[in-house]
Structure formats: structure tokens, C-alpha cells
Write an enzyme that holds these catalytic residues in place. Structure first.
Site, PDB file in Angstrom:
ATOM      1  CD  GLU A 190      39.177 -50.065  66.988  1.00 40.98           C
ATOM      2  OE1 GLU A 190      37.875 -50.631  66.908  1.00 40.98           O
ATOM      3  OE2 GLU A 190      39.314 -50.028  68.544  1.00 40.98           O
ATOM      4  CD  GLU A 310      39.167 -46.153  70.197  1.00 38.70           C
ATOM      5  OE1 GLU A 310      38.696 -47.272  70.800  1.00 38.70           O
ATOM      6  OE2 GLU A 310      38.717 -45.879  69.131  1.00 38.70           O
TER       7      GLU A 310
END
Length: 578
Positions: A190, A310
Site C-alpha cells: 500500500e 488482500e
């Protein structure tokens, strides 16, 4: 996951993005049409090698060892026990083909210029990697919370951050250069950057990091020379501009052993229960399909594999049931698993301990996991709801649910070992399943408040759909006194369950931290985790105007609505039934 979600799990980190990426920004992204992409590859990226595509396909499905080696400061700090080989064996036995191993390296490093990784920490990571490889699992190893702890300062402290990033990956690459090809490396989790002028600079900085990662790993030799590498989009999200920027990177790299990655946690209002989005409805479906379609069209259709590194729901946690209703969770995971298969995306479940209990090695909700596992290979039938409410104060009448067969055939209903009789206990007309008054009377028994019976709607394939038959009456809320630190409202739920809370001032304007919607966010403004009360949070009460009266409307899953007044005077708060 991102730091903006840390408040969703007290005492447990699920996050890695700076807190300034507030909920309002997330909602704006979700609600507004996407802007035209500003970063587009001049030429389409070349397709990945067949070996890369087959490896990513073989990684499906995957499981994240979240809140462990990414935890701060150590593996047990966020509530999970030390990793054992038995855990890896359990994961493998449940059908997973790969694990993602999030690792936070920075807190286990020395200073400049070497930034030496603590040998004991490296040994821990190496042991888990080797255990997993010995179990014939693929391993996706990454750099995790470093993204918001120090890598995010690349724009303002460029040379020092880049030197540290390169030193870290040089050590990781050297440590694992001879591991089998089932070890896969991911450049950064991220990615986010502070102090930049906007997306164009963010794209440039991420491309610089990815190039450094790519160069270091490839030049380290051994099996790293052609090891599969995974590169993320900015923030690991799937807005078209982010995807196009990564596509441009791939065009420049021209490496056939590269895959891409995004993360997905569902339509934001549904995934945290805000703005009245309590159901996995058409809006949530459209958000999912639009994101997966963009990823497919940008990468998969061009021969570049994608890992959804994810996925879950932002507010799903076994410690806080009720935020997202159980049947709506199941519909979400059923739909996601199927559409990911259609779009040939490899999915990796984010599990910070909320799905698999790592102490007992048992699933916390076996029924939910069965739904997730089934979605990897087939569709399952669902229904408009998994709840049938029978008001205790009224005569029992028939109830109708809409079946969603999802390409299956409805086979019938069971209650325990008993098969219900069509025509007597229930009827079916098209996709309308009607539970008869007589059948419900038998199932309700003595009509005690709560679940009287649990049915299984069975279909020709997939897992059964659970239907709870519940006796309830309108909940009763009582007077309460507290302060802006919190207000506990005594509540007799009488078999019902809270769905959401609406909040307005007397002039009709919205009241609460989320003043753009009357429906406030569960956990941020209110909770209902105990059988005897609803609690209003300090964040909600602090946001109210001094001297104001607010009318709360509590919406329950039976359809009941209960109005309640809250008045703030200074720091004193009182509550009374409307």
C-alpha cells in the site's frame, strides 16, 4: 491494510496508510465518477511470460498471515501467538495454495549507512518462509508497514529514504536468492507518499521504488534472476489512473516475470456500515464488478497476472459482531469469489486472526469460511435475507423470501435432520420462497425471544443458505444519563438486532461526526455488542452542538424503528425515549 482503519480494531493493527486519508475522502472516491486517467502507458505493457501467469494461477487461493510479522514491535504484539509449523499445515489443509507474509522490517534495523536487519528477526522470517515452502505453499514476501513508517517520506527526504529502501531489499534479496521459485517477492505494501504535489509525483516516486526493487532483486543473482516479482499500484487501489500508471511502469521494465497487485475491501459504506448501507446490494455489487473489470481490462486481458493481495471487509471482526449482518457477509464473499474467478484474479484473504483462531487452529465462523471456500470453485444459492422475524405479540403468518439461485437449482429446506414438506411447510413460486404459517408455528415452538429454529435452504451445488427463524418484539430503550465520554442506553432487544442508527437535530439537519449523512457509522458513533444496551461513543457525543437535542432513530433488522432523544448540555448528556 491501511492505518485509516486502525480505529476499527482497538488494540489491534490492521493498517498501513496515514490517518489523514480520512473516511470522507474514501467516500468521495467511492461515490464520485472516476476522473479521466492522467497517467497512461504510451504503449501497452508486454504480456508476462506463461510461467508468470501459471504461477499466479497456482497461487489461488491465498491467505495472509496478518498482524504477525507486520506487527509492531514484534510478532505477538497485535494479539496473535507465535507462528508454528502446525499453523502452516492447517492453512494448507484448508485448501490454500499460497500465503502472503507481510513483514515490517524498519523496526528491526540498525542505522545508516548499513541499515542492518537484526539477524534474529531475519531468522524468524526465514524459518516461516522455509516452513511454508516445505508445505508446498507459494509464499509472497513483502515490505509492509514500512510504507507509512518511513518510506512515505521519499518526497521530502529522498536520498536517505531511497538508500534505506535499497539497503533493506539488498539484504532481503541476498537472504532468499537461492530459495525455490515458489517464493515470490512484493516491492511494497500500500505505497503512499507525504508532502507531494499530487498523483503525478506519487506515480513517479512509486515507479522509482519499483525500479530500485526490480534492479536489486534481479542483480542479486541465484534464483532471483528470474523470480516472480509483484508490483503494486499507488495505494494498492484500482482507480483507472493508478492502473494506467503501473501499466506504464511495466512497459518500461519489459520483464516477463512480473505480476501486479491491488487490494479490495468492498464498497466502503457497506464495509463499515455507514450512510444506511447495511446490505450487500446492487451498489456494492457494481462497485466490485467495476473494480475487477478495470483490473482485468488493464492487465489480465493483456496477459499480465493480478494478485488481489488482500481482501475481506473493513469492519469484519469476530470480536465485534453485528456491524455487518451475517447473511450480508456471506453474500459478499460468495459474489466476490465467483467474480474473481470469472476475471481470473488470484485472491488472498486478509486474516489478522479474525477468521482463523491461531491458538486453536479452528475457524471462528466455520459457516462463513465454508462459504468462502466454496466460492473458489462454484456458486452457491442465497436469499434476500437469512432472518425471518415473528412478532411475539402477534399471530404467526406466512413469510416470504426471494431466492437468489445464482445459477443453481433450489432443492428444498431442512431443519436439523428433518426435511420440510413442500406444500405444507413451505411453497415455492418462481424465486419466491414462502414459509407457511403452519410450518412457522411448528418451528417457533414456545416462541421464546431469539432464534427458535435454524433452517438450511439447499441448492444443487455450493453450500446451504442458513435461515434463522426468530421471535421478537419492538425493542425497548430506557432513560440514560452520562457525559460526553459516552452514554449507555439500557436496551431490551427482545429478540431483535440493531442494524444502524439515524441521527438528526430538531431542524432536520444531520447530527454526528459523519454530518454528510444522517446514518452514522457503527463503532465510530454507536455500538451494540452487549445484550442489554446500546452505547453512544465519545466521538459522537463530542460532535453534538451544546444545548442541542438530537433525535436518534434506531433501525432493527426486523424492520422495527425506535426513536430516542439525546440532549447535550455542556459535558452532560441525557437520553429519553421519544
Amino acid at each position: 491494510m491501511t492505518r485509516r482503519l486502525a480505529r476499527l480494531l482497538p488494540r489491534r493493527r490492521r493498517s498501513s496508510r496515514p490517518p489523514r486519508r480520512l473516511a470522507a475522502l474514501l467516500l468521495a472516491i467511492a461515490l464520485l465518477p472516476l476522473l479521466p486517467a492522467t497517467a497512461r502507458a504510451a504503449d501497452p505493457p508486454p504480456p508476462s511470460a506463461p510461467a508468470a501467469r501459471s504461477a499466479v494461477a497456482a497461487m489461488q487461493p491465498g491467505w495472509n498471515m496478518g498482524n504477525t510479522y507486520d506487527a509492531i514491535p514484534d510478532e505477538t504484539s497485535w494479539g496473535n501467538p507465535p507462528v508454528t509449523r502446525e499453523l502452516l499445515r492447517k492453512v494448507k489443509s484448508q485448501g490454500f495454495k499460497s500465503i502472503r507474509l507481510p513483514v515490517t522490517w524498519g523496526i528491526h534495523q540498525g542505522g545508516a549507512p548499513g541499515y542492518t536487519i537484526d539477524p534474529a528477526w531475519m531468522a524468524k522470517v526465514r524459518q516461516v518462509v522455509d516452513w511454508a515452502l516445505d508445505e508446498d505453499l507459494y509464499v509472497l514476501l513483502n515490505m509492509h508497514h514500512d510504507s507509512w513508517m518511513w518510506v512515505n517520506n521519499l518526497a521530502t527526504d529522498h536520498d536517505a529514504v531511497l538508500a534505506r529502501y535499497e539497503a533493506t531489499w539488498t539484504q532481503i534479496a541476498a537472504e532468499f536468492r537461492d530459495r525455490p521459485s515458489k517464493l515470490v517477492l512484493e516491492s511494497i505494501n500500500e505505497p503512499t507518499f507525504s508532502g507531494t504535489s499530487g498523483d503525478e509525483e506519487n506515480y513517479r516516486l512509486l515507479a522509482e521504488l519499483n525500479r530500485a526493487f526490480h534492479r536489486i532483486v534481479r542483480e542479486s543473482g541465484g534464483r532471483n534472476a528470474d523470480r516472480l516479482l509483484v508490483l503494486p499500484t499507488l495505494y494498492t487501489n484500482s482507480e483507472q489512473g493508478r492502473l494506467d500508471a503501473l501499466a506504464a511502469e511495466l512497459t518500461e521494465l519489459r520483464d516477463p516475470m512480473v505480476a501486479t497487485t491491488i487490494h479490495f475491501y468492498g464498497w466502503w459504506p457497506f464495509s463499515v456500515n455507514i450512510a444506511g448501507y447495511t446490505r450487500f446490494d446492487a451498489t456494492s455489487e457494481q462497485d466490485l464488478t467495476a473494480q475487477f473489470d478495470r483490473v482485468y481490462n488493464t492487465f489480465v486481458a493483456r496477459g499480465i497476472p493480478v494478485v488481489v493481495g488482500e481482501y475481506a471487509l473493513l469492519a469484519y471482526d469476530h470480536n465485534r459482531p453485528g456491524i455487518i449482518e451475517r447473511g450480508e457477509q456471506r453474500k459478499y464473499f460468495e459474489f466476490l469469489g465467483n467474480y474473481a474467478r470469472e476475471r481470473r484474479l488470484t485472491t488472498m484473504l486478509w486474516d489478522a486472526g479474525q477468521f482463523l483462531n491461531r491458538t486453536t487452529l479452528q475457524w471462528r465462523d466455520p459457516e462463513l469460511f465454508a462459504q468462502i471456500r466454496s466460492s473458489w470453485t462454484t456458486r452457491s444459492g442465497t436469499a434476500s435475507s437469512d432472518l425471518v422475524f415473528l412478532p411475539k405479540s402477534e399471530a404467526i403468518t406466512s413469510r416470504t423470501l426471494t431466492l437468489n439461485p445464482n445459477g443453481t437449482d433450489f432443492q428444498g429446506l431442512r431443519h436439523g435432520t428433518r426435511t420440510l414438506v413442500k406444500g405444507r411447510d413451505y411453497t415455492v413460486s418462481g424465486n419466491q420462497l414462502t414459509l407457511t404459517a403452519g410450518g412457522l408455528t411448528t418451528l417457533a415452538g414456545d416462541r421464546a425471544y431469539g432464534v427458535n429454529a435454524t433452517l438450511e435452504a439447499r441448492f444443487s451445488r455450493g453450500v446451504p443458505w442458513r435461515i434463522d427463524v426468530i421471535t421478537s418484539d419492538t425493542p425497548v430503550l430506557s432513560n440514560a444519563t452520562g457525559d460526553t465520554g459516552g452514554l449507555t442506553i439500557p436496551t431490551r432487544f427482545r429478540g431483535d438486532m440493531l442494524a444502524t442508527m439515524e441521527s438528526r437535530y430538531d431542524d432536520g439537519s444531520n447530527a454526528g461526526p459523519a454530518d454528510w449523512t444522517p446514518f452514522q457509522q457503527w463503532d465510530t458513533s454507536f455500538t451494540a455488542y452487549t445484550p442489554d444496551s446500546i452505547k453512544l461513543t465519545s466521538a459522537f457525543l463530542d460532535s453534538l452542538k451544546d444545548g442541542s437535542r438530537v433525535t436518534l432513530t434506531f433501525h432493527f433488522w426486523s424492520g422495527a424503528e425506535v426513536a430516542y432523544h439525546v440532549t447535550r448540555t455542556g459535558t452532560t448528556v441525557t437520553g429519553t425515549p421519544a
